[in-house]
Write an enzyme that holds these catalytic residues in place. Structure first.
Site, mmCIF file in Angstrom:
data_model
loop_
_atom_site.group_PDB
_atom_site.id
_atom_site.type_symbol
_atom_site.label_atom_id
_atom_site.label_comp_id
_atom_site.label_asym_id
_atom_site.label_seq_id
_atom_site.Cartn_x
_atom_site.Cartn_y
_atom_site.Cartn_z
ATOM 1 N N CYS A 115 0.835 -1.199 0.000
ATOM 2 C CA CYS A 115 0.000 0.000 0.000
ATOM 3 C C CYS A 115 0.878 1.262 0.000
ATOM 4 C CB CYS A 115 -0.950 -0.043 1.182
ATOM 5 S SG CYS A 115 -2.366 1.074 1.043
ATOM 6 N N VAL A 116 0.647 2.185 0.939
ATOM 7 C CA VAL A 116 1.391 3.447 0.933
ATOM 8 C C VAL A 116 2.809 3.292 1.468
ATOM 9 C CG1 VAL A 116 -0.690 4.857 1.047
ATOM 10 C CG2 VAL A 116 0.441 4.165 3.156
#
Length: 325
Positions: A115-116
């Site tokens: 993800c981030v």
């Protein structure tokens, strides 16, 4: 031979980023009868409990300092976000964590972000000159802060040599399965996917989100033409037709699409038609010829070429993976 996987822990890390991948790796050991697989450890600055974004506290297994002399097979870097008063999401990274990741990457065979977590890899200089993805909500931030990275917000994960980046939260499972397939083969990854009751293995080119979920454009005129396209997908949608509908020149039409949506009219139309075809393949028993007709592709060859471009798979493979009943 057992492979050491290190997952980086830090305050306010996304919980699913941390817990999802180990479940995949643990199931691999069970599927292989414990003969081989991975050893997963959670690493942090100290052995004190780490509070995740969900408020759940997680105990590290090892400190970063204790890893200094260890050879790591895979370094997994999760992410963290903050939300401002206007509800805007922004990826955050602690400079101390970034430095730890940069150092650990030097003793690691393969690095992957969840993800981030891609923002941490980027801040550590590990994505420069590479193609990478992250959660769609922070992709513009990643591109703006790191122009040396080729950011692609669409795929659920991207592999660029020995660096892997994953997209949204649940894509951590797809990324983990891809790592398993890379190490132990597709058959092993498929067995794990079945244990997770997942839709087999999604290809890396699978889109994070559909055309219908794209960000709202900033002008009413482009919204009008998008709605027009959605109502006429099965018919002829040439640039000439759309320009006439918008009462602009063909050149101006292309300029508006690139400015507002970041793509040409033809690319947008193809994406919208693929979206319709995906829905048909997931929910109906229509033949490929019928799906091609309903979605505006007209021939199965055109449908197949579009699926390969957009999703890196074929309509038949897509239906086998994602058929809902």
């Amino acid at each position: 031979m057992e492979r050491l996987i290190v997952i980086v822990l830090f305050d306010q890390v996304d919980l699913l980023d941390v817990t999802g991948p180990p479940e995949v790796f643990a199931l691999l050991r069970r599927e292989l009868d414990g003969e081989t697989g991975y050893r997963v450890v959670l690493a942090a600055e100290t052995l004190e409990p780490v509070t995740t974004s969900a408020g759940v506290r997680v105990l590290p297994d090892i400190t970063f300092d204790e890893l200094a002399s260890r050879r790591i097979d895979t370094l997994l870097v999760p992410g963290a976000v903050e939300v401002d008063e206007q509800g805007r999401v922004r990826a955050i990274s602690d400079p101390a964590v970034v430095e730890r990741v940069r150092v650990l990457a030097g003793q690691t065979r393969r690095v992957a972000s969840v993800c981030v977590g891609a923002h941490i890899l980027a801040d550590a200089g590990l994505l420069d000159g590479r193609r990478a993805t992250t959660h769609w909500s922070t992709a513009q931030q990643l591109a703006a802060e790191h122009p040396a990275i080729e950011v692609d917000a669409d795929p659920i994960f991207i592999r660029d040599k020995d660096v892997w980046t994953g997209a949204g939260l649940t894509a951590c499972l797809d990324l983990s399965l891809a790592l398993v397939a890379d190490d132990f083969g597709e058959a092993a990854a498929l067995r794990v996917a079945r244990q997770l009751v997942m839709f087999l293995k999604r290809p890396s080119g699978q889109s994070q989100f559909s055309v219908s979920l794209e960000p709202v454009s900033t002008t009413r005129r482009i919204d009008d033409v998008r709605h027009y396209i959605s109502r006429h997908l099965a018919g002829s949608l040439t640039v000439v037709d759309l320009a006439a509908h918008m009462h602009v020149s063909e050149r101006q039409l292309t300029r508006v699409f690139k400015t507002e949506l970041g793509m040409t009219p033809a690319a947008y139309i193809e994406s919208a038609r693929v979206e319709v075809a995906r829905n048909q393949l997931e929910t109906t028993d229509h033949t490929l010829e019928r799906v091609a007709s309903l979605s505006g592709f007209n021939t199965t060859d055109t449908l197949t070429r579009a699926f390969r471009r957009q999703l890196d798979t074929t309509p038949t493979e897509y239906r086998n993976r994602f058929r809902l009943n």
